[in-house]
Design a protein around this motif. Structure first.
Motif, mmCIF file in Angstrom:
data_model
loop_
_atom_site.group_PDB
_atom_site.id
_atom_site.type_symbol
_atom_site.label_atom_id
_atom_site.label_comp_id
_atom_site.label_asym_id
_atom_site.label_seq_id
_atom_site.Cartn_x
_atom_site.Cartn_y
_atom_site.Cartn_z
ATOM 1 N N GLY A 193 20.725 37.604 52.448
ATOM 2 C CA GLY A 193 19.314 37.291 52.595
ATOM 3 C C GLY A 193 18.553 37.344 51.286
ATOM 4 O O GLY A 193 19.082 37.723 50.234
ATOM 5 N N ARG A 194 17.275 36.957 51.358
ATOM 6 C CA ARG A 194 16.408 36.945 50.186
ATOM 7 C C ARG A 194 15.300 37.972 50.377
ATOM 8 O O ARG A 194 14.784 38.156 51.478
ATOM 9 C CB ARG A 194 15.781 35.559 49.992
ATOM 10 C CG ARG A 194 16.785 34.463 49.697
ATOM 11 C CD ARG A 194 16.138 33.096 49.838
ATOM 12 N NE ARG A 194 14.949 32.967 49.004
ATOM 13 C CZ ARG A 194 14.007 32.047 49.220
ATOM 14 N NH1 ARG A 194 14.092 31.224 50.248
ATOM 15 N NH2 ARG A 194 12.963 31.979 48.409
ATOM 16 N N GLY A 218 25.290 41.925 48.160
ATOM 17 C CA GLY A 218 26.207 40.788 48.139
ATOM 18 C C GLY A 218 25.667 39.577 47.427
ATOM 19 O O GLY A 218 25.181 39.659 46.307
ATOM 20 N N ALA A 219 25.729 38.426 48.104
ATOM 21 C CA ALA A 219 25.335 37.156 47.495
ATOM 22 C C ALA A 219 23.860 36.839 47.713
ATOM 23 O O ALA A 219 23.426 35.716 47.466
ATOM 24 C CB ALA A 219 26.193 36.028 48.066
ATOM 25 N N GLY A 220 23.090 37.801 48.147
ATOM 26 C CA GLY A 220 21.662 37.587 48.338
ATOM 27 C C GLY A 220 20.898 37.608 47.030
ATOM 28 O O GLY A 220 21.479 37.693 45.934
ATOM 29 N N GLU A 248 29.182 43.380 45.748
ATOM 30 C CA GLU A 248 30.168 43.872 46.699
ATOM 31 C C GLU A 248 31.146 42.763 47.064
ATOM 32 O O GLU A 248 30.768 41.627 47.313
ATOM 33 C CB GLU A 248 29.449 44.382 47.949
ATOM 34 C CG GLU A 248 30.348 45.020 48.971
ATOM 35 C CD GLU A 248 29.576 45.532 50.164
ATOM 36 O OE1 GLU A 248 29.881 46.626 50.656
ATOM 37 O OE2 GLU A 248 28.628 44.829 50.613
ATOM 38 N N LYS A 249 32.429 43.073 47.085
ATOM 39 C CA LYS A 249 33.502 42.113 47.394
ATOM 40 C C LYS A 249 33.425 40.897 46.477
ATOM 41 O O LYS A 249 33.704 39.762 46.878
ATOM 42 C CB LYS A 249 33.430 41.689 48.854
ATOM 43 C CG LYS A 249 33.641 42.839 49.833
ATOM 44 C CD LYS A 249 33.546 42.377 51.274
ATOM 45 C CE LYS A 249 33.743 43.551 52.234
ATOM 46 N NZ LYS A 249 33.609 43.132 53.650
ATOM 47 N N ALA A 275 21.165 47.556 36.738
ATOM 48 C CA ALA A 275 22.622 47.519 36.594
ATOM 49 C C ALA A 275 23.139 46.264 37.268
ATOM 50 O O ALA A 275 22.823 45.990 38.430
ATOM 51 C CB ALA A 275 23.257 48.758 37.221
ATOM 52 N N ASN A 276 23.934 45.477 36.524
ATOM 53 C CA ASN A 276 24.459 44.210 37.034
ATOM 54 C C ASN A 276 25.967 44.310 37.180
ATOM 55 O O ASN A 276 26.687 44.500 36.211
ATOM 56 C CB ASN A 276 24.114 43.065 36.074
ATOM 57 C CG ASN A 276 24.470 41.699 36.642
ATOM 58 O OD1 ASN A 276 24.204 41.417 37.806
ATOM 59 N ND2 ASN A 276 25.072 40.853 35.828
ATOM 60 N N GLY A 277 26.464 44.185 38.413
ATOM 61 C CA GLY A 277 27.891 44.307 38.677
ATOM 62 C C GLY A 277 28.620 42.983 38.614
ATOM 63 O O GLY A 277 28.136 41.955 39.081
#
Length: 452
Positions: A193-194, A218-220, A248-249, A275-277
């Motif tokens: 989500g956004r 995740g991809a949000g 995540e993942k 922090a950027n993973g």
């Protein structure tokens, strides 16, 4: 009431009771208490006592199809119904299952409190439960003009857990003193989500693993505009930095910070401000990241992969182990694209590192590109008072200034000890100093260095 009007009203109420139409007028909360709706789905917000509470209004909006609005007047609204296993909207936090707008009277006037913790709770638990959970079925949700405080969860999302693929917008919202045992002390974006924060503030929140203020799992995506993230974790024990792009993942999430301030946050994990993973993306535009401190790397920004873009911004007065202002490092993405840090028209000033890279540390295989950047007044105990370039990382620096930086060892201004190329074009080095050598620029010549 005329016959035609009565027939029309009956038709609307019938549709609403069947869940086929949304409320024509907002639900206006008239009680600060916490009690359930007497007849969920009848289109009327009313408890057994005839009052319209926030919980009752949310139960009704969940039962109605389509977007609805709840008006929350000035007052303090506290949760009072303890959570049960698999809790729904009738207990614990306020669960949202549809599209909804909640409109308060202003962050200073309308306050949503998480209530009193159960007797015998640990010190870090200051509320009964988190405040809102957006379930997977939730549509677009807008919350404006209120303060949320002292939310709690042992999992993620101390004040808000966003589990919907849709939009959550927070406008003129303050989130205070909330806690998550895992991720997202104030807000956790759990999926794709956004989240948009506009004119909002997050302060005094804490999380153990990631994102004392915000975690993007995740991809949000999460965007901040004209907002402030400051003073996290407040009086809680030190833990995660303020904003975390978790990846995540191996998902690719996005954080955008625009016309905002991320200041005076403290952490024991890397990246006190951001922090950027892995492969995530971070954008910082016309913003200030200052006064952030961590005992790990990256006082303001920590990136182990993906891309970080900083433009027209100030990175000042931050402190970390290596990379007092910015720590960049990591392996290429799954697609083989090197981690990329791009800084333009910005200032990196007055930061300090207990090891290397007072202003910026660039290591492993990250590509660092600087254009029209001033690196000044930074300090490092080891090498690279202004900038330390290590590992197999490439560096390009065009049109800039490196001044008044100090290193205890080598490279007062810049230390480049990378196997990859480093290029400086139209850069002024002035009044830098180093304890061992290379006051302006130090290189061990492992990689090609050009100064034009």
């Amino acid at each position: 009431m005329g016959l035609a009007a009565a027939v029309a009203l009956a038709a609307v109420l019938g549709l609403r009771a069947a869940g086929l139409a949304h409320a024509a007028v907002p639900f206006v909360v008239d009680s600060t208490g916490d009690a359930v709706d007497a007849r969920v789905g009848d289109g009327i917000c009313a408890t057994a006592a005839g009052a319209c509470t926030l919980r009752a209004a949310i139960q009704e909006t969940n039962a109605l199809a389509g977007p609805d609005t709840i008006v929350l007047p000035a007052g303090v609204y506290a949760l009072a119904i303890p959570p049960r296993n698999d809790n729904a909207a009738d207990n614990g936090d306020l669960d949202l299952d549809d599209s909804l707008s909640i409109v308060g009277a202003g962050a200073a006037k309308t306050i949503l409190d998480a209530g009193d913790p159960p007797a015998g709770s640990q010190v870090d638990r200051r509320g009964l439960d988190r405040l809102f959970e957006l379930r997977a079925s939730a549509g677009d949700v807008s919350i404006s003009g209120l303060t949320m405080r002292q939310g709690y969860t042992s999992e993620s999302g101390g004040a808000i857990l966003h589990g919907s693929p849709r939009m959550l917008r927070l406008g003129d919202v303050t989130v205070l003193d909330s806690y998550a045992g895992e991720y997202g002390g104030a807000i956790a974006n759990a999926g794709d989500g956004r989240i948009e924060l506009v004119g909002s503030a997050l302060s005094g929140n804490a999380a153990v693993q990631g994102g004392s203020a915000i975690n993007n799992a995740g991809a949000g995506s999460v965007s901040l505009r004209r907002s402030t993230v400051s003073g996290n974790p407040g009086t809680y024990p030190l833990g995660a930095g303020a904003i975390h792009n978790q990846a995540e993942k191996d998902a690719v999430g996005t954080i955008a910070i625009v016309d905002s301030s991320v200041v005076d946050n403290v952490a024991v994990r890397p990246g006190a401000a951001v922090a950027n993973g892995r492969d995530g993306n971070v954008f910082v535009l016309r913003s200030v990241l200052s006064g952030n401190t961590t005992t790990g790397d990256g006082g303001a920004i920590y990136a182990v992969g993906g891309s970080v873009t900083v433009s027209q911004s100030t990175i000042a007065g931050n402190e970390g182990l290596s990379g007092g202002g910015i720590f960049a490092g990591g392996l290429p993405t799954k697609a083989g694209v090197p981690a990329r840090i791009e800084i333009t028209s910005s200032a990196v000033s007055g930061n300090s590192a207990l090891q290397s890279g007072g202003g910026i540390y660039n290591g492993q295989e990250a590509d660092l590109h600087l254009t029209d950047v001033t690196i000044s007044g930074n300090r490092a105990v080891a090498e690279g008072g202004g900038l330390s370039n290590q590992g197999k990382s490439a560096l390009s620096f065009g049109r800039g200034t490196v001044a008044d930086n100090v290193a205890g060892d080598y490279g007062g201004g810049v230390a480049t000890e990378s196997e990859a190329a480093a290029a400086f074009d139209d850069v002024v080095f002035a009044a830098n100093s180093a304890g061992e050598g290379g006051g302006g620029l130090y290189t061990d010549l492992r990689g090609e260095v050009s100064v034009t």
